[in-house]
Design a protein around this motif. Structure first.
Motif, PDB file in Angstrom:
ATOM      1  N   ASP A   1      -1.404 -17.059  -6.716  1.00  0.00           N
ATOM      2  CA  ASP A   1      -1.716 -16.029  -6.617  1.00  0.00           C
ATOM      3  C   ASP A   1      -1.814 -14.929  -5.646  1.00  0.00           C
ATOM      4  O   ASP A   1      -3.619 -15.192  -4.983  1.00  0.00           O
ATOM      5  N   VAL A   2      -1.614 -14.070  -5.244  1.00  0.00           N
ATOM      6  CA  VAL A   2      -2.083 -12.988  -3.661  1.00  0.00           C
ATOM      7  C   VAL A   2      -1.377 -11.348  -3.546  1.00  0.00           C
ATOM      8  O   VAL A   2      -0.444 -11.449  -4.482  1.00  0.00           O
ATOM      9  N   ARG A   3      -2.136 -10.719  -3.465  1.00  0.00           N
ATOM     10  CA  ARG A   3      -1.934  -9.037  -3.838  1.00  0.00           C
ATOM     11  C   ARG A   3      -0.945  -9.164  -2.585  1.00  0.00           C
ATOM     12  O   ARG A   3      -0.955  -9.734  -1.333  1.00  0.00           O
ATOM     13  N   PRO A   4       0.291  -8.509  -2.489  1.00  0.00           N
ATOM     14  CA  PRO A   4       1.644  -8.714  -1.480  1.00  0.00           C
ATOM     15  C   PRO A   4       0.651  -7.691  -0.507  1.00  0.00           C
ATOM     16  O   PRO A   4       1.587  -8.350   0.459  1.00  0.00           O
ATOM     17  N   LYS A   5       0.314  -6.451  -0.174  1.00  0.00           N
ATOM     18  CA  LYS A   5      -1.140  -6.221   1.036  1.00  0.00           C
ATOM     19  C   LYS A   5      -1.431  -6.797   1.565  1.00  0.00           C
ATOM     20  O   LYS A   5      -1.643  -7.247   3.185  1.00  0.00           O
ATOM     21  N   GLU A   6      -2.021  -7.962   0.950  1.00  0.00           N
ATOM     22  CA  GLU A   6      -2.442  -9.386   1.646  1.00  0.00           C
ATOM     23  C   GLU A   6      -1.644 -10.587   1.925  1.00  0.00           C
ATOM     24  O   GLU A   6      -2.333 -11.226   3.409  1.00  0.00           O
TER      25      GLU A   6
ATOM     26  N   ASN B   1       2.894  -9.331   5.456  1.00  0.00           N
ATOM     27  CA  ASN B   1       2.506  -8.981   6.679  1.00  0.00           C
ATOM     28  C   ASN B   1       3.615  -8.716   8.527  1.00  0.00           C
ATOM     29  O   ASN B   1       4.396  -9.886   8.194  1.00  0.00           O
ATOM     30  N   GLU B   2       2.830  -9.580  10.011  1.00  0.00           N
ATOM     31  CA  GLU B   2       4.065 -10.120  10.658  1.00  0.00           C
ATOM     32  C   GLU B   2       4.011 -10.778  10.753  1.00  0.00           C
ATOM     33  O   GLU B   2       5.354 -11.323  11.026  1.00  0.00           O
ATOM     34  N   ASP B   3       3.085 -12.011  10.467  1.00  0.00           N
ATOM     35  CA  ASP B   3       2.951 -13.066  10.273  1.00  0.00           C
ATOM     36  C   ASP B   3       4.077 -13.717   9.601  1.00  0.00           C
ATOM     37  O   ASP B   3       5.304 -14.303   9.749  1.00  0.00           O
ATOM     38  N   PHE B   4       4.138 -13.148   8.481  1.00  0.00           N
ATOM     39  CA  PHE B   4       5.141 -13.704   7.691  1.00  0.00           C
ATOM     40  C   PHE B   4       6.391 -13.098   7.244  1.00  0.00           C
ATOM     41  O   PHE B   4       7.326 -13.326   7.762  1.00  0.00           O
ATOM     42  N   ALA B   5       6.423 -11.906   8.420  1.00  0.00           N
ATOM     43  CA  ALA B   5       7.923 -11.261   8.754  1.00  0.00           C
ATOM     44  C   ALA B   5       8.488 -12.600   9.750  1.00  0.00           C
ATOM     45  O   ALA B   5       9.474 -13.185   9.776  1.00  0.00           O
TER      46      ALA B   5
ATOM     47  N   LEU C   1      14.249   2.132  -0.382  1.00  0.00           N
ATOM     48  CA  LEU C   1      14.016   0.685  -0.466  1.00  0.00           C
ATOM     49  C   LEU C   1      15.554   0.157  -0.791  1.00  0.00           C
ATOM     50  O   LEU C   1      16.142  -1.154  -0.631  1.00  0.00           O
ATOM     51  N   GLY C   2      16.149   0.230  -2.101  1.00  0.00           N
ATOM     52  CA  GLY C   2      17.429  -0.202  -2.464  1.00  0.00           C
ATOM     53  C   GLY C   2      18.465   0.130  -1.234  1.00  0.00           C
ATOM     54  O   GLY C   2      19.462  -0.897  -1.036  1.00  0.00           O
ATOM     55  N   GLN C   3      18.481   0.783  -0.014  1.00  0.00           N
ATOM     56  CA  GLN C   3      19.332   0.537   0.851  1.00  0.00           C
ATOM     57  C   GLN C   3      19.408   0.883   2.379  1.00  0.00           C
ATOM     58  O   GLN C   3      19.369   0.929   2.870  1.00  0.00           O
ATOM     59  N   HIS C   4      18.025  -0.604   2.473  1.00  0.00           N
ATOM     60  CA  HIS C   4      17.512  -0.976   2.769  1.00  0.00           C
ATOM     61  C   HIS C   4      18.299  -2.153   4.011  1.00  0.00           C
ATOM     62  O   HIS C   4      19.073  -3.526   2.730  1.00  0.00           O
ATOM     63  N   ARG C   5      18.353  -2.057   5.235  1.00  0.00           N
ATOM     64  CA  ARG C   5      19.295  -2.966   6.263  1.00  0.00           C
ATOM     65  C   ARG C   5      18.841  -4.397   5.807  1.00  0.00           C
ATOM     66  O   ARG C   5      19.579  -5.332   5.951  1.00  0.00           O
TER      67      ARG C   5
ATOM     68  N   PHE D   1      11.232  -3.285   6.267  1.00  0.00           N
ATOM     69  CA  PHE D   1      11.440  -2.995   4.639  1.00  0.00           C
ATOM     70  C   PHE D   1       9.870  -3.711   3.431  1.00  0.00           C
ATOM     71  O   PHE D   1       9.511  -2.924   2.846  1.00  0.00           O
ATOM     72  N   ILE D   2       8.834  -4.707   4.306  1.00  0.00           N
ATOM     73  CA  ILE D   2       8.099  -5.376   3.206  1.00  0.00           C
ATOM     74  C   ILE D   2       6.995  -4.043   3.678  1.00  0.00           C
ATOM     75  O   ILE D   2       6.040  -4.055   2.645  1.00  0.00           O
ATOM     76  N   SER D   3       7.207  -2.839   4.394  1.00  0.00           N
ATOM     77  CA  SER D   3       6.537  -2.016   4.918  1.00  0.00           C
ATOM     78  C   SER D   3       6.523  -0.779   3.531  1.00  0.00           C
ATOM     79  O   SER D   3       5.955  -0.315   2.863  1.00  0.00           O
ATOM     80  N   GLN D   4       7.942  -0.564   3.439  1.00  0.00           N
ATOM     81  CA  GLN D   4       8.735   0.303   2.448  1.00  0.00           C
ATOM     82  C   GLN D   4       8.306  -0.633   0.656  1.00  0.00           C
ATOM     83  O   GLN D   4       7.369   0.424   0.203  1.00  0.00           O
TER      84      GLN D   4
END
Length: 326
Positions: free
Chosen positions: A165-170, A173-177, A235-239, A284-287
């Motif tokens: 388990d991990v906190r989403p904000k951790e 990130n850019e590496d994930f994207a 968020l629901g209308q994101h590309r 998207f992940i930022s939002q």
């Protein structure tokens, strides 16, 4: 027109004057009231022949108190034949009455202001409680979205690892994207009993998430501030949700053109397309993280977490979305 403007100007000036006097603290008028008594007592004491009998400072102070409070016992009488004394006494009475009125008005204004603050604080507390409860109900709605992101991470990972388990904000990130942007949606999503193109699977997962988000907005829109509603709507209308759909359209086009062999017949992303997709994922992940932050802010003891499973014993395996598939 000029007359109307003049009346409006006078009315506005009057309102400002009322607010000025009412806006002063009650103790200001209390101090002025006692100053009125002291000043006039000194004036009375220094006015020779102003009274029918000689008076000292103490008696002058007594007379000033009686006059300012409009008691008027009559035991000390000013000389009324001299126009100065009636004017002085009348002036003190008018000032005293005015200050008492201003004091009571200011006190009423302050009490009303305090009451409004208390009511406003209660209303804000109730509103904040409603927002907190509504955002708590958002947690299970975000769950499918987080699971889909965790799947994308698993299918683009190159090494097996335990579930954690991990906190989403951790984690988001850019590496994930950059990593999940390598996802090949043409690859086959293998289950125990059947298989499907990965773009179909992720389109279905995204649609489940969006359906839950739409239902949530319909149910809780009245409990949320406009800023959060706009955030969730964006968020629901994101590309981001069009990425898998683009691969599906490309897949159908290849099939219509007679292509069958993967990967030879299927176009792979690259160059500018890759960068655009990565920027879309990052946004998207930022939002998404901003929404999660709103939830965590109101419930810091139980923050939102996401589960990442990099185990091959659950199909599809780690790296199943990469080409060539490990």
């Amino acid at each position: 027109m000029k007359e109307k403007y003049h009346k409006e100007l006078v009315s506005e000036s009057g309102v400002r004057l009322v607010h000025f006097f009412a806006g002063q603290k009650p103790h200001v008028y209390g101090v002025l009231y006692f100053a009125n008594i002291l000043i006039f007592s000194i004036i009375y004491c220094l006015t020779p022949g102003g009274f029918k009998q000689e008076i000292g400072l103490g008696v002058a102070l007594y007379f000033s108190v009686v006059t300012a409070t409009t008691l008027g016992y009559g035991d000390i009488t000013p000389v009324l034949t001299d126009s100065a004394m009636p004017m002085l006494v009348s002036l003190q009475v008018l000032i005293g009455i005015s200050l008492i009125g201003l004091f009571l008005n200011s006190l009423s204004y302050r009490l009303s202001e305090q009451k409004e603050k208390v009511i406003q604080a209660i209303e804000e507390s109730i509103k904040e409680e409603q927002i907190s409860k509504a955002l708590m109900m958002l947690r299970p709605v975000l769950g499918p979205g987080l699971r889909t992101l965790a799947q994308l991470y698993k299918f683009t990972a190159r090494n097996e690892a335990p579930e954690y388990d991990v906190r989403p904000k951790e984690f988001l990130n850019e590496d994930f994207a950059r990593q999940i942007n390598q996802m090949v949606y043409y690859n086959v999503h293998k289950y125990a009993n059947h298989a499907a193109p990965m773009h179909k699977v992720f389109i279905d997962e995204n649609n489940k998430f969006l359906a839950g988000l739409d239902k949530y907005l319909v149910t809780f829109s009245h409990s949320l501030p406009v800023s959060i509603l706009v955030m969730l709507t964006n968020l629901g209308q994101h590309r981001y949700f069009t990425i898998a759909e683009m691969y599906r359209a490309s897949h159908l086009y290849v099939l219509e053109q007679g292509g069958k062999n993967y990967p030879e017949d299927f176009p792979l992303p690259g160059g500018n397309f890759d960068q655009v997709n990565q920027d879309v994922i990052l946004d998207f992940i930022s939002q998404f993280l901003t929404v999660i932050e709103e939830i965590d802010k109101r419930n810091p003891t139980d923050p939102v977490v996401m589960t990442v499973s990099l185990r091959n014993n659950i199909l599809p395996g780690v790296g199943a979305g990469l080409y060539p598939t490990p």
